[in-house]
Write a protein that holds these residues in place. Structure first.
Motif, short mmCIF file in Angstrom:
data_model
loop_
_atom_site.label_atom_id
_atom_site.label_comp_id
_atom_site.label_asym_id
_atom_site.label_seq_id
_atom_site.Cartn_x
_atom_site.Cartn_y
_atom_site.Cartn_z
N GLU A 33 0.75 -0.86 -0.07
CA GLU A 33 -0.29 0.17 0.08
C GLU A 33 0.71 1.32 0.24
O GLU A 33 0.32 2.77 -0.03
CB GLU A 33 -0.82 0.02 1.48
CG GLU A 33 -1.59 -1.17 1.24
CD GLU A 33 -2.68 -1.65 2.52
OE1 GLU A 33 -2.54 -0.63 3.81
OE2 GLU A 33 -3.22 -2.31 2.65
N ALA A 34 2.15 1.24 -0.04
CA ALA A 34 3.27 1.73 0.13
C ALA A 34 2.47 2.80 1.44
O ALA A 34 2.39 4.06 1.09
CB ALA A 34 3.31 2.95 -1.16
N ASP A 35 2.33 2.78 2.53
CA ASP A 35 1.77 3.21 3.88
C ASP A 35 2.70 2.95 4.97
O ASP A 35 3.30 2.05 5.64
CB ASP A 35 0.67 2.32 4.03
CG ASP A 35 -0.22 2.90 5.81
OD1 ASP A 35 0.58 4.03 6.18
OD2 ASP A 35 -1.60 3.19 5.58
N VAL A 36 3.77 4.31 5.34
CA VAL A 36 4.74 4.54 5.97
C VAL A 36 4.29 4.15 7.43
O VAL A 36 4.81 3.71 8.11
CB VAL A 36 5.01 6.13 5.74
CG1 VAL A 36 6.31 6.44 6.66
CG2 VAL A 36 5.69 6.25 4.26
N GLU A 37 3.32 4.12 7.37
CA GLU A 37 3.38 4.52 8.72
C GLU A 37 2.73 3.21 8.93
O GLU A 37 3.05 2.58 10.43
CB GLU A 37 1.65 5.61 9.37
CG GLU A 37 1.75 6.95 8.92
CD GLU A 37 3.25 6.84 10.09
OE1 GLU A 37 2.99 6.50 10.84
OE2 GLU A 37 3.79 8.11 9.74
N LYS A 38 1.52 2.30 8.82
CA LYS A 38 1.61 0.77 8.83
C LYS A 38 2.71 0.02 8.11
O LYS A 38 2.96 -1.15 10.18
CB LYS A 38 0.57 0.26 7.39
CG LYS A 38 0.07 -1.29 7.92
CD LYS A 38 -1.27 -1.25 6.06
CE LYS A 38 -2.28 -2.14 7.36
NZ LYS A 38 -3.57 -2.57 5.47
N MET A 39 3.74 0.37 8.06
CA MET A 39 4.69 -0.33 8.13
C MET A 39 5.53 0.03 9.01
O MET A 39 6.15 -0.94 10.13
CB MET A 39 5.25 0.04 6.57
CG MET A 39 5.60 -0.71 5.07
SD MET A 39 6.76 -0.19 4.15
CE MET A 39 5.76 0.95 3.56
N ALA A 40 6.26 0.80 9.39
CA ALA A 40 6.29 1.34 10.89
C ALA A 40 5.98 0.88 12.01
O ALA A 40 6.92 0.96 12.72
CB ALA A 40 6.56 2.98 10.37
N ALA A 41 4.99 0.60 12.01
CA ALA A 41 4.49 -0.13 13.26
C ALA A 41 4.53 -0.70 13.82
O ALA A 41 4.64 -1.54 14.89
CB ALA A 41 2.86 0.81 12.91
N ASN A 62 12.62 1.59 11.98
CA ASN A 62 11.64 1.73 11.44
C ASN A 62 10.95 3.05 9.99
O ASN A 62 10.64 2.41 8.92
CB ASN A 62 10.86 1.58 12.28
CG ASN A 62 10.16 2.98 13.41
OD1 ASN A 62 10.98 3.80 13.40
ND2 ASN A 62 8.92 2.95 13.86
N ARG A 63 11.56 4.10 10.44
CA ARG A 63 11.02 5.10 8.73
C ARG A 63 11.81 4.88 8.42
O ARG A 63 11.27 5.14 6.74
CB ARG A 63 10.81 6.40 9.86
CG ARG A 63 9.86 6.28 10.54
CD ARG A 63 9.06 7.82 11.62
NE ARG A 63 8.74 8.73 9.91
CZ ARG A 63 7.29 8.22 9.52
NH1 ARG A 63 6.38 7.79 10.34
NH2 ARG A 63 6.78 8.07 8.62
N THR A 64 12.48 4.97 8.58
CA THR A 64 14.19 4.14 7.29
C THR A 64 13.80 3.51 6.87
O THR A 64 13.36 3.09 5.40
CB THR A 64 15.91 4.46 7.73
OG1 THR A 64 15.76 5.50 8.48
CG2 THR A 64 16.84 4.34 6.36
N ILE A 65 13.09 1.91 7.02
CA ILE A 65 12.89 1.07 5.96
C ILE A 65 11.35 1.45 5.30
O ILE A 65 11.20 0.58 4.12
CB ILE A 65 12.49 0.02 7.15
CG1 ILE A 65 14.28 -0.47 7.65
CG2 ILE A 65 12.00 -1.40 6.52
CD1 ILE A 65 13.78 -1.21 9.10
N ALA A 66 10.66 2.27 6.34
CA ALA A 66 9.40 1.59 5.46
C ALA A 66 9.75 2.82 4.35
O ALA A 66 9.00 2.57 3.14
CB ALA A 66 7.92 2.34 6.81
N SER A 121 8.01 -6.08 23.00
CA SER A 121 7.17 -5.72 22.26
C SER A 121 6.49 -6.44 21.19
O SER A 121 4.92 -6.45 21.12
CB SER A 121 7.44 -4.45 21.95
OG SER A 121 8.14 -4.58 20.99
N GLY A 122 6.88 -7.83 21.27
CA GLY A 122 6.30 -8.53 19.74
C GLY A 122 6.52 -7.89 18.18
O GLY A 122 6.34 -7.82 17.26
N LEU A 123 7.49 -6.38 18.65
CA LEU A 123 7.66 -5.97 17.17
C LEU A 123 9.20 -6.24 16.56
O LEU A 123 9.66 -7.07 17.16
CB LEU A 123 7.43 -4.66 17.32
CG LEU A 123 6.31 -3.99 17.94
CD1 LEU A 123 7.22 -2.15 18.16
CD2 LEU A 123 5.10 -3.68 16.75
N ILE A 124 8.46 -6.92 15.27
CA ILE A 124 10.11 -6.47 14.35
C ILE A 124 11.66 -5.69 14.77
O ILE A 124 11.39 -4.42 14.99
CB ILE A 124 10.28 -6.94 12.50
CG1 ILE A 124 8.35 -7.54 12.50
CG2 ILE A 124 10.83 -6.80 12.22
CD1 ILE A 124 8.05 -7.32 10.71
#
Length: 169
Positions: A33-41, A62-66, A121-124
């Protein structure tokens, strides 16, 4: 994503496995979706995405990756599928096989990635990418001789491209 004690690692193994898979699928949805917020989260703030040599990695944060994935969607029509996924709660790791379609270039790349998850947290926290073959200018980068069609892999990009936000200069 956390329990009342605040620890992902304290959850039931089946719940951990389900959440790990859901986190990876949400990340890929955000990529497509090219959704930076969704990826970064889906990432810890200081997550790292490693790549084979020569590919301008690693990407840190996280933001750089997204933002980097969004840029590829908008410039080369990137789209991804998850072809296989295995999650192992005992080690807080997962592995996937994926296909990266580069629709504006008319090609694709197959590979796999290893994921590590934060125990609280279970985050990547980490992704290590491996490619099916060296990137040597071929349009289709995959294992030679492997029966992708017979094993049920996508043979064409299933995601409409270009992305609505893409520029066509």
């Amino acid at each position: 994503m956390t329990t009342s004690t605040g620890e992902f690692r304290n959850l039931d193994r089946d719940i951990q496995r389900t959440r790990m898979e859901s986190t990876i699928r949400t990340y890929f949805d955000g990529c497509n979706e090219a959704d930076v917020e969704k990826m970064a989260a889906t990432f810890a703030p200081d997550a790292v995405h490693y790549f084979p040599p020569g590919l301008d990695g690693p990407w840190v944060g996280n933001r750089t990756i997204a933002e980097n994935w969004r840029k590829l969607v908008l410039t080369i029509g990137s789209a991804w599928t998850i072809d296989r996924l295995i999650a192992e709660p005992e080690s807080l790791q997962a592995v996937i096989e994926w296909t990266h379609y580069k629709t504006a270039l008319g090609g694709f790349l197959r590979g796999d990635e290893w994921y590590r998850f934060d125990p609280k947290s279970g985050l990547i926290t980490e992704i290590r990418a491996f490619y099916a073959a060296r990137s040597d200018g071929r349009q289709h980068v995959e294992l030679e001789g492997y029966d992708y069609a017979g094993q049920g892999y996508h043979l064409e990009c299933p995601i409409a491209r270009p992305h609505p936000d893409a520029t066509t200069d």
